[in-house]
Scaffold this active site. Sequence first.
Site, PDB file in Angstrom:
ATOM      1  CE1 TYR A  37      -4.796  -1.429  11.284  1.00 55.96           C
ATOM      2  CE2 TYR A  37      -5.177   0.617  11.704  1.00 55.96           C
ATOM      3  CZ  TYR A  37      -5.234  -0.383  11.051  1.00 55.96           C
ATOM      4  OH  TYR A  37      -5.711  -0.271   9.790  1.00 55.96           O
ATOM      5  CG  ASP A  59      -1.933   1.793   1.741  1.00 57.73           C
ATOM      6  OD1 ASP A  59      -1.269   1.673   0.499  1.00 57.73           O
ATOM      7  OD2 ASP A  59      -2.887   0.863   1.689  1.00 57.73           O
ATOM      8  CE  LYS A 107      -6.259  -6.292  10.548  1.00 55.52           C
ATOM      9  NZ  LYS A 107      -6.120  -7.482  11.047  1.00 55.52           N
TER      10      LYS A 107
HETATM   11  P1  13P Z   1      -7.140   8.831  10.614  1.00 53.53           P
HETATM   12  O1  13P Z   1      -6.626   9.083  11.884  1.00 53.53           O
HETATM   13  O2  13P Z   1      -5.577   9.116   9.981  1.00 53.53           O
HETATM   14  O3  13P Z   1      -8.023   8.850   9.479  1.00 53.53           O
HETATM   15  O4  13P Z   1      -7.201   6.976   9.928  1.00 53.53           O
HETATM   16  C1  13P Z   1      -7.642   6.209   9.999  1.00 53.53           C
HETATM   17  C2  13P Z   1      -7.640   5.160   9.541  1.00 53.53           C
HETATM   18  O5  13P Z   1      -7.594   5.229   8.139  1.00 53.53           O
HETATM   19  C3  13P Z   1      -7.311   4.487   9.781  1.00 53.53           C
HETATM   20  O6  13P Z   1      -7.908   3.183   9.257  1.00 53.53           O
HETATM   21  P1  13P Z   2      -5.411  -0.757   4.400  1.00 57.28           P
HETATM   22  O1  13P Z   2      -4.409  -1.521   5.061  1.00 57.28           O
HETATM   23  O2  13P Z   2      -6.006  -1.218   3.434  1.00 57.28           O
HETATM   24  O3  13P Z   2      -4.693   0.800   4.198  1.00 57.28           O
HETATM   25  O4  13P Z   2      -6.817   0.172   5.452  1.00 57.28           O
HETATM   26  C1  13P Z   2      -6.857   0.406   6.315  1.00 57.28           C
HETATM   27  C2  13P Z   2      -8.348   0.801   6.805  1.00 57.28           C
HETATM   28  O5  13P Z   2      -8.280   0.409   7.951  1.00 57.28           O
HETATM   29  C3  13P Z   2      -8.968   1.091   6.430  1.00 57.28           C
HETATM   30  O6  13P Z   2      -9.941   1.404   6.945  1.00 57.28           O
HETATM   31 MG    MG Z   3      -4.721   1.434   3.222  1.00 56.81          MG
HETATM   32 MG    MG Z   4      -4.632  -2.387   1.593  1.00 55.36          MG
END
Ligand code: 13P
Ligand code: 13P
Ligand code: MG
Ligand code: MG
Length: 373
Positions: A230, A13, A233
Amino acid sequence: MPKKTTISLIKCDVGSLAGHHVVPKPLLSIGEKNLRKAKENGLINSYYVFNVGDDLQLLMVHEKGESNPEIHQLAWNTFQEAANKALQLKLYGAGQDLLKNAFSGTVRGLGPGVAGMEIEERKSDPIIVFAADKTSAGSFNLPLFRIFADPMSTAGLVIDPNMAGGFKFEIVDAKEGKKVVVKCPEEMYELIALIGTVERYIISRVWRARDDLICASGSVTRLSLIAGKYVGKDDPVMIVRAQHGLPAVGEVLAPFMHSYLVAGWMRGSHWGPVMPVGLKDARCTLFDGPPRMVALGFQVSNGAIASDDDGKPMIADLFADPAFELARKEASQYAAMLRRMGEFEPARLSVESMEYTTLPQVIEKLKERFKPI
Ligand code: 13P
Ligand code: 13P
Ligand code: MG
Ligand code: MG
């Protein structure tokens, strides 16, 4: 030694258009440009660049073997270049999975996900690569069990004498950093005992037991274990080999007739239903999902992806078929059911998985106010 062919699928990603939704064209073009150059230079024999949601996928077929530093360098440089472009465009999560800037011959442990398989080409070798977004590596455990061990799903386990000896599964314990090989049908119950725990035990490889022919290889990255928190994913990838003494392509796809639940939806914190889709629908929208999965089929031929008269690799977008409409409908129904539960378990992941998210910071605020009972 006979010549061997390697299939490598490396993904990352590097940034997304409008949240965690989809890899936009300028980033895909960087993948296309770099892999075309690598083909012209003879490093790889063929390639296919695609995306599933916000993950940029580099499929490469070559003769350099698994974990080859030059192939990994190519992927690493491509992800870096694409992440820089994402940064310029202020795309969301630019460079998200490039966790460590310490390349020394492998992208393993740095953030990108890798599946690789080195094979001696058979007379005809159908390959299917799977890639998924908004989920995690253990999400292939259930279908891999169905494909290689469940005689109620793969008819060949019953009918084809070439499969009678069963299959061996390598399982990685992502928590302890250990692995074990378990053989089916003899140890089927033990296998299920482990791989039912999808957030910890992950099937990494499958071999045909009678001759150790490699037939599946998947990524096992746990980003949270690399980063300690975190960071998105570990959207997984997997390579499966089919036919002629292995499950047929149709048997490999049969488990996806129905949706099932996987870990990793919204903020990597929720269970969600897998939605098998064609490439055009591999974009995550609703509650950042539902989790999408694609399956691409091709033939390997003389160290490359078999290509058409114009030299273009022939890729079959297998889940684009209307036959997977039922699974897509089920996925929408399960999604509605889970989202009705909001932040209540089991819609939200277990407390152990939530430890890697920002949730503990929220609970921390109340710590002083807790009184003994
Ligand atoms: P933000 O705190 O940058 O909005 O990220 C939340 C998020 O998308 C976790 O996946
Ligand atoms: P990705 O790992 O695909 O960036 O997703 C992050 C996420 O938590 C979106 O809600
Ligand atoms: Mg992402
Ligand atoms: Mg992804």
